[in-house]
Design a protein around this motif. Structure first.
Motif, PDB file in Angstrom:
ATOM      1  N   GLU A 138      42.925  21.012  40.237  1.00  0.00           N
ATOM      2  CA  GLU A 138      44.118  19.879  40.171  1.00  0.00           C
ATOM      3  C   GLU A 138      44.768  20.185  41.388  1.00  0.00           C
ATOM      4  OE1 GLU A 138      46.061  19.610  36.758  1.00  0.00           O
ATOM      5  OE2 GLU A 138      44.064  20.586  34.768  1.00  0.00           O
ATOM      6  N   GLY A 139      44.891  20.955  42.813  1.00  0.00           N
ATOM      7  CA  GLY A 139      46.276  20.331  42.782  1.00  0.00           C
ATOM      8  C   GLY A 139      44.655  18.983  44.073  1.00  0.00           C
ATOM      9  N   PHE A 140      43.356  18.784  44.256  1.00  0.00           N
ATOM     10  CA  PHE A 140      43.243  17.657  44.505  1.00  0.00           C
ATOM     11  C   PHE A 140      42.897  16.875  44.365  1.00  0.00           C
ATOM     12  CE2 PHE A 140      39.498  21.367  45.941  1.00  0.00           C
ATOM     13  CZ  PHE A 140      39.464  21.771  46.892  1.00  0.00           C
ATOM     14  N   SER A 141      43.812  16.662  42.952  1.00  0.00           N
ATOM     15  CA  SER A 141      43.918  15.521  42.391  1.00  0.00           C
ATOM     16  C   SER A 141      45.389  14.968  42.071  1.00  0.00           C
ATOM     17  CB  SER A 141      43.454  15.386  40.993  1.00  0.00           C
ATOM     18  OG  SER A 141      41.857  15.974  40.858  1.00  0.00           O
ATOM     19  N   ILE A 142      46.483  15.853  43.028  1.00  0.00           N
ATOM     20  CA  ILE A 142      47.662  15.178  42.774  1.00  0.00           C
ATOM     21  C   ILE A 142      47.754  14.395  44.153  1.00  0.00           C
ATOM     22  CG2 ILE A 142      50.025  15.961  42.684  1.00  0.00           C
ATOM     23  CD1 ILE A 142      49.293  18.487  41.622  1.00  0.00           C
ATOM     24  N   GLN A 143      47.891  13.089  43.616  1.00  0.00           N
ATOM     25  CA  GLN A 143      48.230  12.389  45.392  1.00  0.00           C
ATOM     26  C   GLN A 143      49.919  12.703  45.688  1.00  0.00           C
ATOM     27  OE1 GLN A 143      46.007  10.221  46.523  1.00  0.00           O
ATOM     28  NE2 GLN A 143      44.073  11.450  45.245  1.00  0.00           N
ATOM     29  N   ARG A 144      49.935  12.005  47.095  1.00  0.00           N
ATOM     30  CA  ARG A 144      51.256  12.689  47.551  1.00  0.00           C
ATOM     31  C   ARG A 144      51.549  10.511  48.336  1.00  0.00           C
ATOM     32  NH1 ARG A 144      53.496  17.298  48.904  1.00  0.00           N
ATOM     33  NH2 ARG A 144      54.526  15.975  50.896  1.00  0.00           N
ATOM     34  N   TRP A 145      52.739  10.627  48.292  1.00  0.00           N
ATOM     35  CA  TRP A 145      53.431   9.805  48.801  1.00  0.00           C
ATOM     36  C   TRP A 145      52.770   7.865  48.152  1.00  0.00           C
ATOM     37  CZ3 TRP A 145      56.879  10.355  52.675  1.00  0.00           C
ATOM     38  CH2 TRP A 145      56.956  11.403  53.417  1.00  0.00           C
ATOM     39  N   ASN A 146      52.474   8.037  47.418  1.00  0.00           N
ATOM     40  CA  ASN A 146      51.608   7.125  46.438  1.00  0.00           C
ATOM     41  C   ASN A 146      52.804   6.046  45.667  1.00  0.00           C
ATOM     42  OD1 ASN A 146      53.116   8.016  44.602  1.00  0.00           O
ATOM     43  ND2 ASN A 146      51.482   9.189  43.145  1.00  0.00           N
TER      44      ASN A 146
ATOM     45  N   GLY B  80      49.884  31.681  29.275  1.00  0.00           N
ATOM     46  CA  GLY B  80      48.084  32.244  29.550  1.00  0.00           C
ATOM     47  C   GLY B  80      47.603  32.573  29.758  1.00  0.00           C
ATOM     48  N   MET B  81      47.168  31.394  31.092  1.00  0.00           N
ATOM     49  CA  MET B  81      46.391  31.408  32.362  1.00  0.00           C
ATOM     50  C   MET B  81      47.166  32.888  33.050  1.00  0.00           C
ATOM     51  SD  MET B  81      46.610  27.728  33.360  1.00  0.00           S
ATOM     52  CE  MET B  81      46.848  26.300  31.587  1.00  0.00           C
ATOM     53  N   ILE B  82      47.665  33.333  32.971  1.00  0.00           N
ATOM     54  CA  ILE B  82      47.853  34.218  33.809  1.00  0.00           C
ATOM     55  C   ILE B  82      47.713  35.751  33.679  1.00  0.00           C
ATOM     56  CG2 ILE B  82      49.493  35.184  35.959  1.00  0.00           C
ATOM     57  CD1 ILE B  82      49.959  32.891  36.871  1.00  0.00           C
ATOM     58  N   THR B  83      47.083  36.318  33.315  1.00  0.00           N
ATOM     59  CA  THR B  83      46.919  37.624  32.698  1.00  0.00           C
ATOM     60  C   THR B  83      47.031  38.556  33.850  1.00  0.00           C
ATOM     61  OG1 THR B  83      44.329  37.389  33.306  1.00  0.00           O
ATOM     62  CG2 THR B  83      44.380  36.251  30.812  1.00  0.00           C
ATOM     63  N   ASP B  84      47.384  38.599  34.356  1.00  0.00           N
ATOM     64  CA  ASP B  84      47.719  39.876  35.507  1.00  0.00           C
ATOM     65  C   ASP B  84      49.294  40.186  35.251  1.00  0.00           C
ATOM     66  OD1 ASP B  84      48.573  41.262  36.857  1.00  0.00           O
ATOM     67  OD2 ASP B  84      46.981  40.434  38.624  1.00  0.00           O
ATOM     68  N   ASN B  85      49.609  40.913  34.182  1.00  0.00           N
ATOM     69  CA  ASN B  85      50.895  40.771  34.209  1.00  0.00           C
ATOM     70  C   ASN B  85      51.890  41.325  35.292  1.00  0.00           C
ATOM     71  OD1 ASN B  85      50.771  40.480  31.239  1.00  0.00           O
ATOM     72  ND2 ASN B  85      50.529  42.350  30.933  1.00  0.00           N
TER      73      ASN B  85
ATOM     74  N   LYS C  38      30.753  32.010  33.975  1.00  0.00           N
ATOM     75  CA  LYS C  38      31.585  32.471  33.091  1.00  0.00           C
ATOM     76  C   LYS C  38      32.676  30.945  33.549  1.00  0.00           C
ATOM     77  CE  LYS C  38      35.860  34.439  34.232  1.00  0.00           C
ATOM     78  NZ  LYS C  38      36.059  35.392  34.323  1.00  0.00           N
ATOM     79  N   ILE C  39      32.948  30.714  34.645  1.00  0.00           N
ATOM     80  CA  ILE C  39      33.985  29.346  34.486  1.00  0.00           C
ATOM     81  C   ILE C  39      33.495  28.294  34.735  1.00  0.00           C
ATOM     82  CG2 ILE C  39      34.886  28.237  36.855  1.00  0.00           C
ATOM     83  CD1 ILE C  39      35.712  31.002  36.522  1.00  0.00           C
ATOM     84  N   ILE C  40      31.755  27.745  34.752  1.00  0.00           N
ATOM     85  CA  ILE C  40      30.970  26.693  34.784  1.00  0.00           C
ATOM     86  C   ILE C  40      30.606  26.491  33.329  1.00  0.00           C
ATOM     87  CG2 ILE C  40      28.898  25.531  35.987  1.00  0.00           C
ATOM     88  CD1 ILE C  40      31.530  25.964  37.406  1.00  0.00           C
ATOM     89  N   PHE C  41      30.108  27.465  32.537  1.00  0.00           N
ATOM     90  CA  PHE C  41      29.754  27.177  30.845  1.00  0.00           C
ATOM     91  C   PHE C  41      30.923  27.871  30.067  1.00  0.00           C
ATOM     92  CE2 PHE C  41      26.416  28.155  33.854  1.00  0.00           C
ATOM     93  CZ  PHE C  41      24.862  26.327  33.728  1.00  0.00           C
TER      94      PHE C  41
ATOM     95  N   MET D 294      39.227  36.677  36.993  1.00  0.00           N
ATOM     96  CA  MET D 294      40.301  35.652  36.382  1.00  0.00           C
ATOM     97  C   MET D 294      39.351  34.381  35.599  1.00  0.00           C
ATOM     98  SD  MET D 294      39.951  32.077  39.690  1.00  0.00           S
ATOM     99  CE  MET D 294      40.169  33.304  40.904  1.00  0.00           C
ATOM    100  N   GLU D 295      40.805  33.799  34.471  1.00  0.00           N
ATOM    101  CA  GLU D 295      40.499  33.021  33.748  1.00  0.00           C
ATOM    102  C   GLU D 295      40.002  31.803  34.320  1.00  0.00           C
ATOM    103  OE1 GLU D 295      41.208  33.873  30.381  1.00  0.00           O
ATOM    104  OE2 GLU D 295      40.837  36.268  31.634  1.00  0.00           O
ATOM    105  N   LYS D 296      39.577  30.973  33.314  1.00  0.00           N
ATOM    106  CA  LYS D 296      38.627  29.738  33.792  1.00  0.00           C
ATOM    107  C   LYS D 296      39.898  28.739  33.607  1.00  0.00           C
ATOM    108  CE  LYS D 296      35.388  26.431  31.808  1.00  0.00           C
ATOM    109  NZ  LYS D 296      34.612  26.341  30.406  1.00  0.00           N
ATOM    110  N   ASP D 297      40.735  28.915  32.805  1.00  0.00           N
ATOM    111  CA  ASP D 297      41.585  27.948  32.943  1.00  0.00           C
ATOM    112  C   ASP D 297      42.797  27.540  34.216  1.00  0.00           C
ATOM    113  OD1 ASP D 297      41.056  26.826  30.317  1.00  0.00           O
ATOM    114  OD2 ASP D 297      42.266  27.648  29.352  1.00  0.00           O
ATOM    115  N   LEU D 298      42.435  29.317  34.793  1.00  0.00           N
ATOM    116  CA  LEU D 298      43.654  29.112  35.898  1.00  0.00           C
ATOM    117  C   LEU D 298      42.825  28.597  36.786  1.00  0.00           C
ATOM    118  CD1 LEU D 298      46.176  30.590  37.551  1.00  0.00           C
ATOM    119  CD2 LEU D 298      45.506  31.880  37.867  1.00  0.00           C
ATOM    120  N   ALA D 299      42.062  29.068  37.731  1.00  0.00           N
ATOM    121  CA  ALA D 299      40.635  28.095  38.051  1.00  0.00           C
ATOM    122  C   ALA D 299      40.699  27.268  37.933  1.00  0.00           C
ATOM    123  CB  ALA D 299      39.063  28.617  38.626  1.00  0.00           C
ATOM    124  N   LEU D 300      40.070  26.209  36.711  1.00  0.00           N
ATOM    125  CA  LEU D 300      40.649  24.777  36.906  1.00  0.00           C
ATOM    126  C   LEU D 300      41.202  24.451  36.999  1.00  0.00           C
ATOM    127  CD1 LEU D 300      38.386  24.243  33.649  1.00  0.00           C
ATOM    128  CD2 LEU D 300      37.683  23.959  35.986  1.00  0.00           C
TER     129      LEU D 300
END
Length: 405
Positions: A11-19, A105-110, A402-405, A1-7
């Motif tokens: 971001e779903g943890f940061s998107i506020q609803r009903w804000n 560019g994040m989803i390398t699985d065609n 790979k993901i952390i560093f 899995m690509e690092k960019d996709l995991a990160l």
């Protein structure tokens, strides 16, 4: 899995609803996605019990693709998107193309990107959804709408009725088309299914790492959904020949893996491991409480399946001759990779559980919010897997680094 996709998914943890309204607790997109799939499971099981075919694998991927869309379009409210689709179809198509380009560019699985493209086209109306998926889509959409209604009901206690009047009317109108679904009827009339949901919703109120400040904060339910999505994606990479039932089992095993915490609360790992015997004792107590408080709220036609998902949740296992057997990953891939054995990659779920914990600690530390708890947890998780050790086809230590560093 690509690092960019995991990160990006994180971001779903940061998107506020009903804000734009008063909120008694944080309402974030990852939690909404988790509750939606819990509801889809409950409603879908009622449909299966009636003899209707539900394509769980399609629904699981739909939940991933919708989360990816939401992360890209977080600033555009749903009513605005609906208006774009209805009145400005060409612009709506361009917007969808823009979303897909964000992930190219994040989803390398065609093949995965192709499935994402097809789903986006189906959602926009440019591709026709196969007739065999209509019931599945109905269940999925009902879960989506009802999860939004539940959020509205939760914030209604602190908002003047006038603030929610138009939203309430709109949601009540939109849910009408799904009321033939028995599971939705049970939920909306506050029967046993609703009581079960109430217990699971408590996982939205329980904060992970509750002994330390952390950014972004995450709930147990949001964590479970992230683990489910990582299990789906990592399993796709390391075990591309999984049978469909195995894919579905892995996802829902991950989604429900912390279900006992809805009645026991989150016992942090250092406490669980304070003595040699404590982990087994805690597990025994959890099982007893689950049997007493949760099992009576489940319907007979899915209770055994949820127990199968949550008992010994991190072991590779199958069902054979009416019994659960622990098996090797190699045997899962060869002898037992078919629906008749109901296979589950519990060790893969465990890897993704650890990965989620690692991300929760590491991302907060990179935001500058750190503590001895986060530093210790991050280090312990990185050191948990030996260099070169392959589990479920994954070099876990290499992947984590790979993901952390």
């Amino acid at each position: 899995m690509e690092k960019d996709l995991a990160l990006k998914i994180f971001e779903g943890f940061s998107i506020q609803r009903w804000n734009d309204l008063i909120r008694p607790f944080d309402l974030v997109e990852m939690d909404k996605a988790g509750e939606k799939m819990v509801l889809a499971y409950i409603i879908g099981k009622y449909e299966e019990h009636k003899g209707n075919k539900i394509d769980w694998k399609w629904m699981i991927y739909a939940s991933l693709f919708d989360l990816l869309r939401k992360i890209s379009l977080c600033d555009i409210k749903a009513p605005v998107q609906q208006m774009l689709k209805r009145e400005f179809s060409e612009e709506y198509m361009r917007l969808n193309e823009w979303v897909l380009n964000q992930y190219k560019g994040m989803i390398t699985d065609n093949k995965l990107f192709s499935e994402f493209t097809i789903y986006t086209g189906q959602k926009a109306g440019s591709f026709k959804l196969p007739e065999k998926l209509q019931r599945t889509l109905m269940v999925y959409n009902a879960a989506h709408k009802y999860s939004t209604i539940r959020e509205m009901e939760m914030i209604a206690v602190v908002n003047e009725p006038a603030r929610l009047a138009a939203i309430k009317t709109s949601l009540e109108n939109e849910i009408q088309q799904y009321l033939e679904l028995e599971g939705l009827q049970k939920l909306m009339t506050h029967q046993k299914a609703f009581d079960f949901l109430l217990k699971i919703e408590q996982l939205r109120f329980q904060t992970r790492w509750n002994q330390t400040p952390r950014v972004p904060a995450s709930s147990v339910l949001g964590h479970c959904f992230y683990v489910a999505i990582m299990t789906l994606l990592l399993g796709r990479e390391s075990n591309p020949d999984m049978c469909d039932q195995r894919v579905v089992n892995n996802f829902f095993c991950a989604l429900f893996h912390d279900l006992p915490e809805s009645v026991t609360r989150d016992i942090i790992s250092p406490v669980k491991q304070a003595t040699d015997d404590l982990p087994n004792i805690v597990k025994k107590i959890e099982d007893e409480i689950v049997n007493k408080e949760l099992v009576p709220l489940m319907e007979d036609f899915y209770v055994d399946e949820i127990i199968y998902y949550t008992n010994d949740e991190f072991s590779n296992r199958i069902q054979k001759d009416g019994k659960v057997e622990t098996v090797s990953w190699e045997d899962l891939n060869t002898k037992y990779n078919s629906a008749e054995f109901n296979p589950i990659d519990g060790k893969l779920v465990r890897i993704c559980d650890h990965f989620s914990a690692l991300m929760e600690a590491d991302i907060s530390m990179k935001h500058g919010i750190t503590s001895v708890h986060l530093e210790t947890g991050r280090t312990a998780t990185l050191n948990h897997y030996k260099k070169g050790e392959i589990i479920s086809g994954i070099n876990v230590n290499e992947f984590f680094n790979k993901i952390i560093f």
